[in-house]
Write a protein that holds these residues in place. Structure first.
Motif, PDB file in Angstrom:
ATOM      1  N   VAL A 158       0.829  -1.223   0.000  1.00  0.00           N
ATOM      2  CA  VAL A 158       0.000   0.000   0.000  1.00  0.00           C
ATOM      3  C   VAL A 158       0.855   1.262   0.000  1.00  0.00           C
ATOM      4  CG1 VAL A 158      -1.906  -1.156   1.195  1.00  0.00           C
ATOM      5  CG2 VAL A 158      -0.191   0.105   2.533  1.00  0.00           C
ATOM      6  N   LEU A 159       2.173   1.117  -0.055  1.00  0.00           N
ATOM      7  CA  LEU A 159       3.047   2.284   0.099  1.00  0.00           C
ATOM      8  C   LEU A 159       2.812   3.344  -0.970  1.00  0.00           C
ATOM      9  CD1 LEU A 159       5.342   3.787   1.489  1.00  0.00           C
ATOM     10  CD2 LEU A 159       6.961   2.459   0.098  1.00  0.00           C
ATOM     11  N   ASP A 160       2.692   2.953  -2.227  1.00  0.00           N
ATOM     12  CA  ASP A 160       2.503   3.948  -3.276  1.00  0.00           C
ATOM     13  C   ASP A 160       1.259   4.792  -3.024  1.00  0.00           C
ATOM     14  OD1 ASP A 160       4.793   3.197  -4.570  1.00  0.00           O
ATOM     15  OD2 ASP A 160       3.809   2.410  -6.360  1.00  0.00           O
ATOM     16  N   GLN A 161       0.152   4.135  -2.619  1.00  0.00           N
ATOM     17  CA  GLN A 161      -1.072   4.883  -2.323  1.00  0.00           C
ATOM     18  C   GLN A 161      -0.858   5.832  -1.153  1.00  0.00           C
ATOM     19  OE1 GLN A 161      -0.976   1.397  -3.144  1.00  0.00           O
ATOM     20  NE2 GLN A 161      -3.071   0.722  -2.727  1.00  0.00           N
ATOM     21  N   VAL A 162      -0.127   5.367  -0.136  1.00  0.00           N
ATOM     22  CA  VAL A 162       0.118   6.203   1.042  1.00  0.00           C
ATOM     23  C   VAL A 162       0.967   7.420   0.679  1.00  0.00           C
ATOM     24  CG1 VAL A 162       1.288   6.294   3.282  1.00  0.00           C
ATOM     25  CG2 VAL A 162      -0.201   4.368   2.726  1.00  0.00           C
ATOM     26  N   LEU A 163       2.036   7.204  -0.076  1.00  0.00           N
ATOM     27  CA  LEU A 163       2.898   8.327  -0.449  1.00  0.00           C
ATOM     28  C   LEU A 163       2.143   9.340  -1.302  1.00  0.00           C
ATOM     29  CD1 LEU A 163       6.267   6.499  -1.237  1.00  0.00           C
ATOM     30  CD2 LEU A 163       5.733   7.914   0.760  1.00  0.00           C
ATOM     31  N   ALA A 164       1.333   8.857  -2.221  1.00  0.00           N
ATOM     32  CA  ALA A 164       0.555   9.769  -3.054  1.00  0.00           C
ATOM     33  C   ALA A 164      -0.516  10.483  -2.236  1.00  0.00           C
ATOM     34  CB  ALA A 164      -0.088   9.004  -4.213  1.00  0.00           C
ATOM     35  N   GLY A 165      -1.168   9.745  -1.345  1.00  0.00           N
ATOM     36  CA  GLY A 165      -2.245  10.318  -0.560  1.00  0.00           C
ATOM     37  C   GLY A 165      -1.782  11.303   0.496  1.00  0.00           C
ATOM     38  N   TYR A 214     -17.406  -7.990  -7.128  1.00  0.00           N
ATOM     39  CA  TYR A 214     -16.243  -8.478  -7.855  1.00  0.00           C
ATOM     40  C   TYR A 214     -15.400  -7.281  -8.291  1.00  0.00           C
ATOM     41  CZ  TYR A 214     -18.294 -13.100  -7.687  1.00  0.00           C
ATOM     42  OH  TYR A 214     -18.801 -14.287  -7.261  1.00  0.00           O
ATOM     43  N   GLY A 215     -15.475  -6.893  -9.565  1.00  0.00           N
ATOM     44  CA  GLY A 215     -14.692  -5.757 -10.016  1.00  0.00           C
ATOM     45  C   GLY A 215     -13.213  -6.064 -10.041  1.00  0.00           C
ATOM     46  N   THR A 216     -12.400  -5.013  -9.862  1.00  0.00           N
ATOM     47  CA  THR A 216     -10.945  -5.146  -9.882  1.00  0.00           C
ATOM     48  C   THR A 216     -10.381  -4.861  -8.497  1.00  0.00           C
ATOM     49  OG1 THR A 216     -10.565  -2.815 -10.406  1.00  0.00           O
ATOM     50  CG2 THR A 216     -10.934  -4.324 -12.262  1.00  0.00           C
ATOM     51  N   ALA A 217      -9.104  -5.146  -8.331  1.00  0.00           N
ATOM     52  CA  ALA A 217      -8.456  -4.839  -7.060  1.00  0.00           C
ATOM     53  C   ALA A 217      -8.491  -3.336  -6.797  1.00  0.00           C
ATOM     54  CB  ALA A 217      -7.012  -5.347  -7.079  1.00  0.00           C
ATOM     55  N   GLU A 218      -8.335  -2.542  -7.842  1.00  0.00           N
ATOM     56  CA  GLU A 218      -8.393  -1.087  -7.689  1.00  0.00           C
ATOM     57  C   GLU A 218      -9.788  -0.633  -7.247  1.00  0.00           C
ATOM     58  OE1 GLU A 218      -4.968  -2.283  -9.903  1.00  0.00           O
ATOM     59  OE2 GLU A 218      -7.087  -2.690 -10.312  1.00  0.00           O
ATOM     60  N   ASP A 219     -10.831  -1.311  -7.733  1.00  0.00           N
ATOM     61  CA  ASP A 219     -12.190  -1.009  -7.279  1.00  0.00           C
ATOM     62  C   ASP A 219     -12.319  -1.257  -5.778  1.00  0.00           C
ATOM     63  OD1 ASP A 219     -13.114  -0.339  -9.836  1.00  0.00           O
ATOM     64  OD2 ASP A 219     -13.670  -2.412 -10.290  1.00  0.00           O
ATOM     65  N   HIS A 220     -11.725  -2.339  -5.327  1.00  0.00           N
ATOM     66  CA  HIS A 220     -11.778  -2.653  -3.895  1.00  0.00           C
ATOM     67  C   HIS A 220     -10.989  -1.641  -3.077  1.00  0.00           C
ATOM     68  CE1 HIS A 220     -13.711  -6.770  -3.713  1.00  0.00           C
ATOM     69  NE2 HIS A 220     -13.646  -6.520  -5.014  1.00  0.00           N
ATOM     70  N   ASP A 221      -9.857  -1.189  -3.594  1.00  0.00           N
ATOM     71  CA  ASP A 221      -9.112  -0.128  -2.913  1.00  0.00           C
ATOM     72  C   ASP A 221     -10.001   1.090  -2.673  1.00  0.00           C
ATOM     73  OD1 ASP A 221      -6.788  -1.607  -2.844  1.00  0.00           O
ATOM     74  OD2 ASP A 221      -5.817  -0.534  -4.499  1.00  0.00           O
ATOM     75  N   ARG A 222     -10.716   1.494  -3.722  1.00  0.00           N
ATOM     76  CA  ARG A 222     -11.590   2.668  -3.596  1.00  0.00           C
ATOM     77  C   ARG A 222     -12.723   2.400  -2.621  1.00  0.00           C
ATOM     78  NH1 ARG A 222     -10.199   3.023  -9.116  1.00  0.00           N
ATOM     79  NH2 ARG A 222     -11.972   1.725  -9.734  1.00  0.00           N
ATOM     80  N   LEU A 223     -13.275   1.213  -2.681  1.00  0.00           N
ATOM     81  CA  LEU A 223     -14.378   0.860  -1.792  1.00  0.00           C
ATOM     82  C   LEU A 223     -13.957   0.948  -0.327  1.00  0.00           C
ATOM     83  CD1 LEU A 223     -17.309  -0.308  -1.626  1.00  0.00           C
ATOM     84  CD2 LEU A 223     -16.252  -2.581  -1.579  1.00  0.00           C
ATOM     85  N   TYR A 224     -12.754   0.454  -0.030  1.00  0.00           N
ATOM     86  CA  TYR A 224     -12.276   0.437   1.355  1.00  0.00           C
ATOM     87  C   TYR A 224     -11.572   1.732   1.757  1.00  0.00           C
ATOM     88  CZ  TYR A 224     -13.152  -4.581   0.982  1.00  0.00           C
ATOM     89  OH  TYR A 224     -13.744  -5.800   0.795  1.00  0.00           O
ATOM     90  N   GLY A 225     -11.421   2.652   0.818  1.00  0.00           N
ATOM     91  CA  GLY A 225     -10.809   3.931   1.143  1.00  0.00           C
ATOM     92  C   GLY A 225      -9.311   3.896   1.289  1.00  0.00           C
ATOM     93  N   VAL A 226      -8.645   2.918   0.653  1.00  0.00           N
ATOM     94  CA  VAL A 226      -7.189   2.842   0.732  1.00  0.00           C
ATOM     95  C   VAL A 226      -6.528   3.235  -0.590  1.00  0.00           C
ATOM     96  CG1 VAL A 226      -7.169   1.152   2.600  1.00  0.00           C
ATOM     97  CG2 VAL A 226      -7.176   0.352   0.221  1.00  0.00           C
ATOM     98  N   ASP A 227      -7.301   3.818  -1.507  1.00  0.00           N
ATOM     99  CA  ASP A 227      -6.706   4.416  -2.691  1.00  0.00           C
ATOM    100  C   ASP A 227      -6.136   5.769  -2.309  1.00  0.00           C
ATOM    101  OD1 ASP A 227      -9.422   5.302  -2.261  1.00  0.00           O
ATOM    102  OD2 ASP A 227      -9.265   6.359  -4.171  1.00  0.00           O
TER     103      ASP A 227
END
Length: 303
Positions: free
Chosen positions: A197-204, A277-290
């Protein structure tokens, strides 16, 4: 002219490192349960007594690992995360933990690497389950270059080690260490990023005055490193983990038991199941870790 570097998946690094180690370490025994067994066909022919595919018998696989460990071998056990931790949990507890013997468990699939396979192939609960058993080291690499040093160290030891591989990877590796690596310093609070999750954290957190800590090894938890980071910032702590939200909350509480602090955890929901289902990126957004979700939530929390 620029040269594009071809990146190797984490599972391929695991396969190559294991095959190489089988040739040099006679203690090593590889156990599979059909998953990835095809990668080891040549190794099985060369080491028929030390490369064993048990079929879809995950509970038996952990029991066999325990028996091999009792006879002085170093078992490396591999399959999808839910079949490696959840399905044979009693065997992990008894055949490894209660017998006080070690093994290296290497999983793939992570929490939702490929959601199209459905809930049976998802395991956001794996690290939290292992937390109920004593003596486990847990590695969560975020880049393929972190896999080999973590795996070789685990193979060379005698303890109980879980190596959680993922298809989700960061853009760059962080040198492997036993505790937290400080990637950025700031005064508004501390953000812990675990593995991929590091890339998302650094960007966020790019516009947030935060200290960012990175861990590819999350158990044992680096209590000293967290205390040092909090001492240089406001006592706001955000933990972003690629599995069940709040898995490391008790470790933060123990590390900062005498330090007044605020904690917010990010990860897969605990209170309800995402039946999508969807994609892993969809799940990231759903859980708020994007990145966008983390920027909004952590930014508000650190104000």
């Amino acid at each position: 002219m620029s040269t594009q570097v071809t990146r190797k998946p984490m599972r391929s690094v695991f396969v190559d490192t294991t095959i190489d180690s089988l040739a040099t370490d006679p203690r090593l025994v590889l156990l599979t349960a059909d998953i990835s067994a095809w990668f080891f066909t040549a190794a099985r022919a060369e080491f028929p007594d030390r490369v064993i595919n048990v079929g879809i018998r995950e509970q038996a696989m952990i029991g066999i690992a325990g028996g091999l460990a009792l006879t002085g071998h170093r078992p490396v056990v591999h399959t999808y995360a839910p079949f490696l931790v959840e399905r044979p949990f009693e065997q992990l507890k008894i055949c490894l933990g209660h017998q006080d013997v070690g093994a290296v468990l290497v999983s793939v699939g992570a929490s939702y690497d490929d959601p199209s396979w459905g809930r049976t192939h998802q395991s956001p609960e794996d690290v939290a389950l292992l937390d109920t058993l004593p003596g486990w080291t847990v590695h969560v690499p975020g880049h393929e270059d972190e896999v080999e040093p973590l795996l070789r160290s685990a193979m060379a030891g005698d303890g109980r080690v879980y190596l959680r591989l993922s298809e989700r990877v960061n853009s760059e590796a962080v040198p492997v260490s036993e505790g937290f690596t400080v990637l950025r310093r700031g005064g508004a609070g501390v953000v812990i990023a675990v593995g991929p999750v590091l890339d998302q954290v650094l960007a966020g957190t790019a516009s947030i005055d935060a200290t960012v800590l990175y861990a590819s090894t999350i158990r044992p938890f680096d209590h000293v490193g967290l205390r040092a980071a909090v001492a240089g910032a406001r006592p706001n702590v955000a933990v972003v983990e690629p599995y069940l939200r709040g898995t490391s909350a008790h470790e933060v509480a123990e590390a900062l038991g005498d330090v007044p602090h605020r904690l917010r955890s990010y990860g897969v929901w605990r209170d309800r199941e995402a039946r999508v289902y969807g994609t892993a990126e969809d799940h990231d957004r759903l859980y708020g870790v994007d990145a966008a979700g983390l920027a909004e939530s952590i930014g508000s929390f650190f104000q």
